[in-house]
Design a protein around this motif. Sequence first.
Motif, PDB file in Angstrom:
ATOM      1  N   THR A 142       0.818  -1.210   0.000  1.00 47.95           N
ATOM      2  CA  THR A 142       0.000   0.000   0.000  1.00 47.95           C
ATOM      3  C   THR A 142       0.856   1.267   0.000  1.00 47.95           C
ATOM      4  OG1 THR A 142      -0.084   0.149   2.389  1.00 47.95           O
ATOM      5  CG2 THR A 142      -1.788  -1.195   1.324  1.00 47.95           C
ATOM      6  N   ARG A 143       2.142   1.153   0.332  1.00 46.01           N
ATOM      7  CA  ARG A 143       2.958   2.371   0.424  1.00 46.01           C
ATOM      8  C   ARG A 143       3.369   2.851  -0.965  1.00 46.01           C
ATOM      9  NH1 ARG A 143       6.395   1.048   5.867  1.00 46.01           N
ATOM     10  NH2 ARG A 143       4.498   1.072   7.136  1.00 46.01           N
ATOM     11  N   ASP A 144       3.403   4.166  -1.118  1.00 45.28           N
ATOM     12  CA  ASP A 144       3.642   4.746  -2.438  1.00 45.28           C
ATOM     13  C   ASP A 144       4.921   4.230  -3.078  1.00 45.28           C
ATOM     14  OD1 ASP A 144       1.356   6.091  -2.276  1.00 45.28           O
ATOM     15  OD2 ASP A 144       2.254   8.052  -1.799  1.00 45.28           O
ATOM     16  N   GLU A 145       6.018   4.221  -2.290  1.00 44.87           N
ATOM     17  CA  GLU A 145       7.297   3.842  -2.905  1.00 44.87           C
ATOM     18  C   GLU A 145       7.274   2.386  -3.375  1.00 44.87           C
ATOM     19  OE1 GLU A 145       6.837   4.780   0.220  1.00 44.87           O
ATOM     20  OE2 GLU A 145       8.239   3.851   1.629  1.00 44.87           O
ATOM     21  N   ALA A 149       7.596   1.097  -7.264  1.00 45.15           N
ATOM     22  CA  ALA A 149       8.567   0.060  -7.653  1.00 45.15           C
ATOM     23  C   ALA A 149       7.855  -1.069  -8.402  1.00 45.15           C
ATOM     24  CB  ALA A 149       9.276  -0.490  -6.417  1.00 45.15           C
ATOM     25  N   ALA A 150       6.668  -1.414  -7.923  1.00 38.82           N
ATOM     26  CA  ALA A 150       5.934  -2.509  -8.563  1.00 38.82           C
ATOM     27  C   ALA A 150       5.479  -2.130  -9.966  1.00 38.82           C
ATOM     28  CB  ALA A 150       4.732  -2.892  -7.708  1.00 38.82           C
ATOM     29  N   ALA A 151       5.207  -0.831 -10.155  1.00 39.05           N
ATOM     30  CA  ALA A 151       4.719  -0.380 -11.463  1.00 39.05           C
ATOM     31  C   ALA A 151       5.856  -0.179 -12.460  1.00 39.05           C
ATOM     32  CB  ALA A 151       3.936   0.919 -11.299  1.00 39.05           C
ATOM     33  N   ASP A 152       7.105  -0.270 -11.975  1.00 38.24           N
ATOM     34  CA  ASP A 152       8.271  -0.016 -12.814  1.00 38.24           C
ATOM     35  C   ASP A 152       8.557  -1.236 -13.691  1.00 38.24           C
ATOM     36  OD1 ASP A 152      10.699   0.513 -13.941  1.00 38.24           O
ATOM     37  OD2 ASP A 152      11.838   0.433 -12.061  1.00 38.24           O
ATOM     38  N   ARG A 153       7.854  -1.330 -14.810  1.00 34.59           N
ATOM     39  CA  ARG A 153       8.130  -2.433 -15.732  1.00 34.59           C
ATOM     40  C   ARG A 153       7.914  -1.942 -17.163  1.00 34.59           C
ATOM     41  NH1 ARG A 153       4.270  -7.137 -14.345  1.00 34.59           N
ATOM     42  NH2 ARG A 153       5.004  -6.779 -12.251  1.00 34.59           N
ATOM     43  N   PRO A 154       8.657  -2.501 -18.116  1.00 33.20           N
ATOM     44  CA  PRO A 154       8.543  -2.003 -19.488  1.00 33.20           C
ATOM     45  C   PRO A 154       7.155  -2.252 -20.083  1.00 33.20           C
ATOM     46  CG  PRO A 154       9.928  -3.971 -19.384  1.00 33.20           C
ATOM     47  CD  PRO A 154       9.621  -3.592 -17.981  1.00 33.20           C
ATOM     48  N   HIS A 155       6.755  -1.376 -21.011  1.00 35.80           N
ATOM     49  CA  HIS A 155       5.478  -1.569 -21.702  1.00 35.80           C
ATOM     50  C   HIS A 155       5.638  -2.494 -22.895  1.00 35.80           C
ATOM     51  CE1 HIS A 155       3.608   2.407 -20.083  1.00 35.80           C
ATOM     52  NE2 HIS A 155       4.235   1.720 -19.171  1.00 35.80           N
ATOM     53  N   ALA A 156       6.832  -2.437 -23.468  1.00 39.39           N
ATOM     54  CA  ALA A 156       7.037  -3.220 -24.695  1.00 39.39           C
ATOM     55  C   ALA A 156       8.382  -3.936 -24.648  1.00 39.39           C
ATOM     56  CB  ALA A 156       6.987  -2.298 -25.905  1.00 39.39           C
TER      57      ALA A 156
END
Length: 504
Positions: A142-145, A149-156
């Motif tokens: 739930t913490r922003d950081e 980090a979890a959202a840091d993944r390539p789109h393509a």
Amino acid sequence: MASKHAEPSFTLSSASPTTTRADVVVVGVGPDLKAVGPADAVGDAFGRSFKPTLTTLGFRGKPGDVAVLPTAGVIKAATVIAVGLGDDPTPTTLRKAAAKAVKAVHNATTVTFALPTADADAIRAIAEGALLGGYRFDRYRTRDEDREAAADRPHAVVILTRLSRDADALAALDAAVATAAAVNRTRDWVNTGPGDLTPAAFADSVVEAAKDVAGVKVTVWDEARLAKEGCGGILGVGQGSTHPPRLVQLTYKPKNPSAHLALVGKGITFDSGGLSLKPGASMMTMKCDMAGAASVIAATLAIAALELPVRLTCVAPMAENMPSGSALRPGDVLEIRGGTTVEVHNTDAEGRLVLADGLVVANEAEPDVLVDVATLTGACVVALGERTAGVLGNDDALRGQVVEIGETVGEAFWPLPITDEVTSRVTSSDIADLRQHNPKPAGGALFAAAFLQQFVGETTWAHLDIAGPAFNDAGAYDEVPKGGTGASVRTLVGLAESLAKKID
Ligand code: BES
Ligand code: ZN
Ligand code: ZN
């Protein structure tokens, strides 16, 4: 709380690694510190500085080595990630290298792989490595950081290859994406807290997942239906829990199938041991005791999504094994579907009881090949360690095939026997048809398999004991994360692929 990050898109391209529009280009480097194959132009663009830079970074071109190099404009992409490939990279080397590379990537939109792709197998390995290595489980963050980090993944993700228009290569890419998604879905189910994945919640989640796959029919039996159907093993194990058991069945019937494969998976959503209670420390990882069910279900959905010409019957008995005033007792006698009676000796040997019902249900569909997958025995972990699964059964050829497919897809299996001696112990109950448990721990994995064999009739059958590799409570390695691993999914998809080839 829950959130889904879209998996990256995967494509093949014949573009050049020096001019391609990407944030990151992944290149393979051998022990001579030269960029391999399609990446040699990248090495050339760096010129003389390539080798000394890598040496300074401690990079020696061995499998497992990784180095991040800013390009400072020598090629179009801003960053090169060098991965060591050793002398003769196999698909296994490429899978591990791709996993290593994605872990080193941050804040990139597009990642391009310029690794050697001699054939479709190499492309499959790179795509699987990238998807499996990039796995994260963020449901409870739930913490922003942490969420960032979890959202840091390539789109393509783009794989550069001269095979970009080759039909086999494109099919391999599709198979890789479907297979890795199935592995990652298994990991998600295993990592979910056991209070959030009760048998009913697990069954609901399977119904939801199956909506995305055309041609798969799901049936859920609740406790009342289980009683009507005579599934005394599942009901007995589940009777101590306030969360009642379920049996989930998936079927897929393509036109003109080359074979009928039945899969059965152990779905104990939490194994406390029941009245034969486990010590606290051994309970900590027992949310993983439904990994067999998760694997067979996710593999079934992947095989159907790939439209392989194999008929599938997938059966997943789900129960929570808890101690309480209503719990199963040592000394109780259960009646398995079909009428076989079992004398219970140890309520912690619950997996074989739910699987007995599951195997009978699956066998009623008269499959050509029957495979069950279960985190069944600690004895198998003692025998083979935490990274190798046991494979037992009644057919040497199928057992050998599982080992061989496992080697190709990056999952270790080792054959164990079912001896006449252990079988004679299974049939030695004083009061019932079978005894459930052998008080001597020696050969525990064999005894459990001999018990299961009583429910498969003459069907060609393999039993995969994944108690070791299903859950990794040490550190992440290669393409395997900490926590749920998805072990066996790749082998099950591989087995279906091999059965599908039989009619070609
Ligand atoms: N779920 C466990 C087996 C297990 C152990 C899975 C370690 C994953 C990691 C199984 O139900 C169990 O408790 N088996 C007992 C059997 C014994 C009572 C015959 C065991 O292995 O100790
Ligand atoms: Zn148990
Ligand atoms: Zn168990």
